[in-house]
Design a protein around this motif. Structure first.
Motif, PDB file in Angstrom:
ATOM      1  N   VAL A  98       5.779   3.747   2.728  1.00 11.39           N
ATOM      2  CA  VAL A  98       5.541   5.173   2.987  1.00 11.39           C
ATOM      3  C   VAL A  98       6.561   6.030   2.225  1.00 11.39           C
ATOM      4  O   VAL A  98       7.766   5.944   2.458  1.00 11.39           O
ATOM      5  N   HIS A  99       6.050   6.811   1.302  1.00  7.93           N
ATOM      6  CA  HIS A  99       6.858   7.679   0.441  1.00  7.93           C
ATOM      7  C   HIS A  99       6.889   9.069   1.077  1.00  7.93           C
ATOM      8  O   HIS A  99       5.901   9.802   1.032  1.00  7.93           O
ATOM      9  N   MET A 100       8.043   9.403   1.648  1.00 13.68           N
ATOM     10  CA  MET A 100       8.173  10.657   2.392  1.00 13.68           C
ATOM     11  C   MET A 100       8.591  11.803   1.469  1.00 13.68           C
ATOM     12  O   MET A 100       9.772  11.936   1.135  1.00 13.68           O
ATOM     13  N   MET A 101       7.627  12.604   1.077  1.00 10.19           N
ATOM     14  CA  MET A 101       7.960  13.817   0.308  1.00 10.19           C
ATOM     15  C   MET A 101       8.042  14.964   1.312  1.00 10.19           C
ATOM     16  O   MET A 101       7.200  15.865   1.363  1.00 10.19           O
ATOM     17  N   VAL A 102       9.090  14.865   2.129  1.00  8.30           N
ATOM     18  CA  VAL A 102       9.221  15.680   3.338  1.00  8.30           C
ATOM     19  C   VAL A 102      10.682  16.099   3.474  1.00  8.30           C
ATOM     20  O   VAL A 102      11.577  15.281   3.256  1.00  8.30           O
TER      21      VAL A 102
ATOM     22  N   VAL B 119       8.795   2.424  -9.573  1.00 10.42           N
ATOM     23  CA  VAL B 119       8.539   3.597 -10.409  1.00 10.42           C
ATOM     24  C   VAL B 119       7.198   4.186  -9.976  1.00 10.42           C
ATOM     25  O   VAL B 119       6.228   3.468  -9.740  1.00 10.42           O
ATOM     26  N   ASP B 120       7.168   5.513  -9.862  1.00 11.49           N
ATOM     27  CA  ASP B 120       6.013   6.200  -9.276  1.00 11.49           C
ATOM     28  C   ASP B 120       5.684   7.463 -10.069  1.00 11.49           C
ATOM     29  O   ASP B 120       6.520   8.365 -10.183  1.00 11.49           O
ATOM     30  N   GLY B 121       4.448   7.510 -10.581  1.00 10.83           N
ATOM     31  CA  GLY B 121       3.959   8.718 -11.240  1.00 10.83           C
ATOM     32  C   GLY B 121       3.547   8.461 -12.677  1.00 10.83           C
ATOM     33  O   GLY B 121       4.382   8.106 -13.510  1.00 10.83           O
TER      34      GLY B 121
ATOM     35  N   ILE C 158       0.894  -1.161   0.000  1.00 10.89           N
ATOM     36  CA  ILE C 158       0.000   0.000   0.000  1.00 10.89           C
ATOM     37  C   ILE C 158       0.934   1.213   0.000  1.00 10.89           C
ATOM     38  O   ILE C 158       1.720   1.400   0.939  1.00 10.89           O
ATOM     39  N   HIS C 159       0.873   1.998  -1.076  1.00 12.85           N
ATOM     40  CA  HIS C 159       1.778   3.146  -1.212  1.00 12.85           C
ATOM     41  C   HIS C 159       1.125   4.368  -0.563  1.00 12.85           C
ATOM     42  O   HIS C 159       0.012   4.766  -0.926  1.00 12.85           O
ATOM     43  N   ILE C 160       1.850   4.946   0.367  1.00 16.76           N
ATOM     44  CA  ILE C 160       1.295   6.011   1.206  1.00 16.76           C
ATOM     45  C   ILE C 160       2.136   7.273   1.018  1.00 16.76           C
ATOM     46  O   ILE C 160       3.307   7.321   1.419  1.00 16.76           O
ATOM     47  N   ASP C 161       1.561   8.292   0.402  1.00 19.90           N
ATOM     48  CA  ASP C 161       2.292   9.504   0.039  1.00 19.90           C
ATOM     49  C   ASP C 161       2.151  10.574   1.118  1.00 19.90           C
ATOM     50  O   ASP C 161       1.079  11.143   1.304  1.00 19.90           O
ATOM     51  N   VAL C 162       3.256  10.857   1.784  1.00 16.48           N
ATOM     52  CA  VAL C 162       3.243  11.883   2.830  1.00 16.48           C
ATOM     53  C   VAL C 162       3.915  13.143   2.283  1.00 16.48           C
ATOM     54  O   VAL C 162       5.069  13.090   1.831  1.00 16.48           O
TER      55      VAL C 162
END
Ligand code: DX5
Ligand code: ZN
Length: 220
Positions: A65-69, A174-176, A32-36
Motif C-alpha cells: 500500500v503506497h500512501m500518498m497521504v 521504482v514506481d511511475g 499488488i500495488h495499491i495507491d492511496v
C-alpha cells in the motif's frame, strides 16, 4: 536477488476490480500495488480502506500500500485491519518519519519509505536500517500513465550503493512510467521491485505480467 513485479491497480478497471486483481495474481505478480491518494499530499483522490478490504479475499499476494497521504500514520492501524502487508509512506508527508515507521512495524506490517523524484537518496541515510523497502518515485506522484523521469536511474544506482555498502537487504522499488522499455535499465541500476500500472493493465494484463517475469528470469 529476488525480483518482484507489483502491478498498480490504479490502472485497472475499477468496475471489475476483483477479477483484475485475480488476473495479475494468477499470472505471477508478487505484490499488488495499491495507491492511496488523499487529495492533499497529491492532487487526486483514489480510494481507501473499504476498497482494499473488498479485494483482500481474492488473493494471498502481498498488499503493497503506497500512501500518498499527509501524515499517513493516522491510518496505519486501519490499513492493517483492511489487509495491508506493507505500508509505504512518503518521507515528505511525515513530520516524524521514524515514529511513523516504528508504528507501522509495531502493527506487524513491513515498512517502506517513498521519495519523490526531487528528494535526494541521501535523505534516507538514517532511516535505511529501519525499513524493508525504499520506493523511488520516477514520476511526480498523483496520477498513472505519466512519463518516466530519466534522472531517477542515477538515484537508483546511488541508493543501491548505499544499501550494499552497509550490507543491508533493503528492497528498492521504482514506481511511475515503468514499462518493458525501461525495466531492464532499472534492474541493472539496482532496483528489484518494479511497479507497473499502465504497462500491465493496458491490453492483456496476464501476458504483460508474463513478459515482465520473463525479463526478471534473466537477472535472477
Ligand atoms: C503514481 C502512482 C503509481 C501509478 C503508476 O502516483 O504511485 O503507482 O499507479 O502508474 P504507471 O505505471 O501507469 O505510471
Ligand atoms: Zn504507487
Amino acid at each position: 536477488m529476488e525480483y518482484i513485479l507489483a502491478p498498480s491497480i490504479l490502472a485497472a478497471d475499477f468496475g471489475n476490480l476483483r477479477s483484475e486483481v485475480e488476473t495479475v495474481s494468477r499470472a505471477g505478480a508478487g505484490y499488488i500495488h495499491i495507491d492511496v491518494m488523499d487529495g492533499m499530499f497529491v492532487p487526486s483522490i483514489s480510494f481507501g480502506m473499504p476498497v482494499i478490504q473488498s479485494i483482500r479475499s481474492c488473493t494471498d499476494k502481498v498488499f503493497d500500500v503506497h500512501m500518498m497521504v499527509e501524515e499517513p500514520g493516522r491510518y496505519a492501524e486501519a490499513m492493517k485491519a483492511a489487509g495491508a502487508d506493507l505500508l509505504c509512506v512518503h518521507q515528505e508527508a511525515c513530520r516524524h518519519l521514524d515514529r511513523t515507521i516504528q508504528q507501522i512495524k509495531s502493527l506487524g506490517m513491513k515498512a517502506g519509505v517513498a521519495l519523490n523524484p526531487a528528494t535526494p537518496a541521501e535523505s534516507v541515510e538514517w532511516i535505511l536500517g529501519e525499513v524493508d523497502m525504499v520506493l523511488l518515485m520516477s514520476v511526480n506522484p498523483g496520477f498513472g500513465g505519466q512519463k518516466f523521469i530519466p534522472y531517477v536511474l542515477e538515484k537508483v544506482k546511488r541508493l543501491r550503493a548505499m544499501i550494499d555498502e552497509r550490507g543491508l537487504s533493503t528492497d528498492i522499488q521504482v514506481d511511475g512510467g515503468v514499462g518493458l522499455d525501461n525495466a531492464e535499465s532499472l534492474l541493472k541500476a539496482g532496483a528489484n521491485i518494479l511497479v507497473a500500472g499502465s504497462a500491465v493493465y493496458k491490453g492483456d494484463a496476464a501476458a504483460n505480467v508474463e513478459a515482465f517475469l520473463k525479463l526478471f528470469a534473466q537477472y535472477s
